[in-house]
Design an enzyme around this catalytic site. Structure first.
Site: not given
Ligand code: ADP
Length: 545
Positions: A107, A168, A407, A488-489
């Site tokens: 993110y 996680d 990622h 959501y993000r």
């Protein structure tokens, strides 16, 4: 190779002259100590790795890294020093960008949205666990407390009756993850829902405490989140309206016993049936935690082996190869894998597990994998730890899938319905094929909704792979929005696009956010552009991407 094509360093924020910037930095160094200000005047050595990541830029850069690069990093040691930095930023009109620990990989990591911002790294010095209350089951934390640190402190104090909840990866900040509305996997997995009380430095430098924290000498700040009047906490989550310097949170009573379980399903087309089975079980709390439905390809990847071990052709790994390789693992041939946990004493678990078993077996070819047959080094046991609130790092292993593995995530939410799952999964498959990307989708099922977390893994040193990953993400965001699904993000690079999809009634929500932004942050210094919210000084001047 982050040094490639970098402009002159440090990157000076637009609209500030180099000499004024130097003057401002000298002033800040004087105010908070030169050891606590670090100018990014040399190309970062490298991106580091998860536990020792670079905080100068996004270690998983999907655009050339200078796009989101800091000019300097400041390390406040107290709320008062955060105020000092904020006042300083107002004086010099220098954009600042707060991070707790900067590990929200996928993110944007530690990177600021506006190049040349000064990153406020709260985590390095403000890392105290201010309180753990063993009677109320609550804690009060500074931004630098990681899930590992909180877990270890609970163990050290011998509080065997309490669990924490962890996402996680356990190396991130509890405060940072919660503010970004990250989730974990115990029944307390919705971190934002279980937080109680914030201390916030506003963009003009004042400090407030939310909820009961506004009442002097109260003893309910961590037990009653609302206080009196409007509940302001939401304004400080995924926003650029303040810097959170303390946060309270509920801890979970330790389950007297627990047991992980795993089901496999054979066909891609089983998806809607599985999801429709999950919905009533999850809502009625027979499935008790944020459980996950993943694909077999991710199970290959979490072995930590590269894709080339399984397949050397170009493009996405073919499904027949995935199935043949999965068949060699303890899980056996499968398309979907469900990871869950049941809590409580044996007779209570058994009651729930029997219902779950009867329901899942309605899917033809469903199998329950006996945990006793799963080797101790299998990823299943990493999920087992996480669902019992013990931090872990194994999830990182799938980054090895490609060289220089990075990622970026596409994370839409939907009701827990088979038809929604099918529609979203089709979008992913179509865009993945179009751009030749490799994605790992995981359905994470909350109480009334599910997050589909689609991680795209790419080689960050391959410009074409970066471009493909970003194009794939952008395509998925658009496709999903057209059908009424939102994220959501999201990653810094996608914040404008995602914010733009939340445009009901002629963008009324963004107009409201912008009014708040201009009122709270008249000089527009606090994380401009975060969540697509631009202050007046930047708005409509070509910053959106
Ligand atoms: P983590 O280390 O938990 O993964 P980060 O520090 O990367 O979390 O923060 C995640 C996001 O939340 C970032 O976008 C960051 O700007 C924002 N954020 C983190 N900590 C704070 C804070 N204390 N106050 C305001 N925003 C924050």
């Amino acid at each position: 190779n982050v040094a490639q094509d970098l402009p002159q360093l440090p990157i000076i924020p637009q609209g500030v002259s180099r000499s004024n910037f130097n003057k401002a930095i000298a002033d800040l160094s004087e105010q908070i100590g030169s050891d606590n200000v670090s100018v990014v005047d040399k190309p970062p050595k490298d991106d580091g790795w998860y536990m020792e990541h670079a905080t100068t830029h996004d270690m998983m850069h999907v655009t050339p890294s200078r796009e989101f690069m800091a000019s300097a990093i400041a390390y406040p040691g107290s709320t008062a020093e955060v105020q000092t930095i904020v006042q300083w930023a107002n004086k010099y009109r220098i954009p600042i960008f707060p991070i707790s620990m900067g590990r929200n990989l996928g993110y944007g990591g530690a990177a600021p949205r506006v190049p040349g911002s000064v990153v406020i790294d709260l985590g390095r010095r403000m890392n105290k666990i201010l309180d753990i209350d063993p009677d109320d089951y609550t804690c009060l934390l500074e931004p630098g407390v990681s899930f590992y640190a909180l877990y270890e402190e609970v163990q050290k104090r011998g509080y065997k009756h309490m669990w924490i909840d962890t996402p996680d990866l356990g190396g991130g900040s509890v405060v940072g993850n919660t503010l970004d509305r990250g989730v974990g996997y115990t029944p307390y997995g919705d971190h934002w829902a279980v937080h109680s009380g914030l201390e916030v430095v506003l963009p003009t430098g004042e400090v407030i405490r939310t909820g009961m924290g506004a009442l002097p000498n109260n003893n309910t700040w961590q037990t009653f989140p609302y206080g009196f009047g409007p509940h302001t906490d939401g304004l400080f989550s995924q926003s650029n309206f303040g810097i959170v310097t303390k946060m309270g949170m509920a801890l979970m009573p330790a389950a007297p016993d627990h047991e992980s379980f795993m089901y496999t399903f054979q066909h891609e087309s089983d998806l809607p049936q599985i999801i429709d089975i999950i919905r009533p079980l999850r809502i009625s709390n027979i499935l008790e935690n944020v459980a996950q439905l993943r694909t077999a390809v991710q199970t290959l990847a979490v072995t930590g082996r590269p894709k080339t071990d399984f397949y050397t052709g170009s493009g996405r790994i073919p499904q027949d190869v995935v199935e043949a390789e999965a068949a060699k693992l303890p899980i056996g041939k499968a398309y979907w894998i469900y990871y869950g946990m049941s809590y409580g004493p044996k007779h209570i678990r058994q009651y729930k597990l029997d219902i779950i078993d009867a329901e899942f077996r309605k899917v033809s070819g469903a199998k329950r994998i006996d945990p006793a047959t799963i080797p101790k080094d299998n990823y299943f046991w990493s999920r087992d730890k996480i669902a019992a609130g013990e931090p872990d790092l194994e999830e990182l292993l799938w980054c090895n899938w490609v060289p220089n593995g990075s990622h970026i995530a596409f994370s839409p939410v939907s009701p827990i319905r088979g038809k929604d799952a099918t529609v979203l999964f089709e979008i992913c498959n179509r865009r993945q094929d179009q751009h030749g990307c490799e994605i790992f989708p995981a359905f994470c099922v909350g109480l009334r909704e599910m997050h589909l977390i689609v991680e795209c893994v790419f080689d960050k040193h391959d410009p074409e792979a970066c471009e493909a990953a970003l194009a794939c993400m952008r395509g998925m965001v658009d496709d999903a929005a057209k059908l009424g699904y939102g994220e959501y993000r999201t990653h810094l690079a996608l914040m404008d696009q995602v914010a733009g999809t939340y445009n009901w009634n002629d963008g009324a929500l963004m107009k409201f956010n912008e009014r708040l932004k201009d009122a709270l942050d008249p000089n527009g210094i606090m994380a401009p552009g975060k969540s697509g919210i631009w202050p007046a000084r930047y708005r409509g001047r070509g910053w959106e991407m």
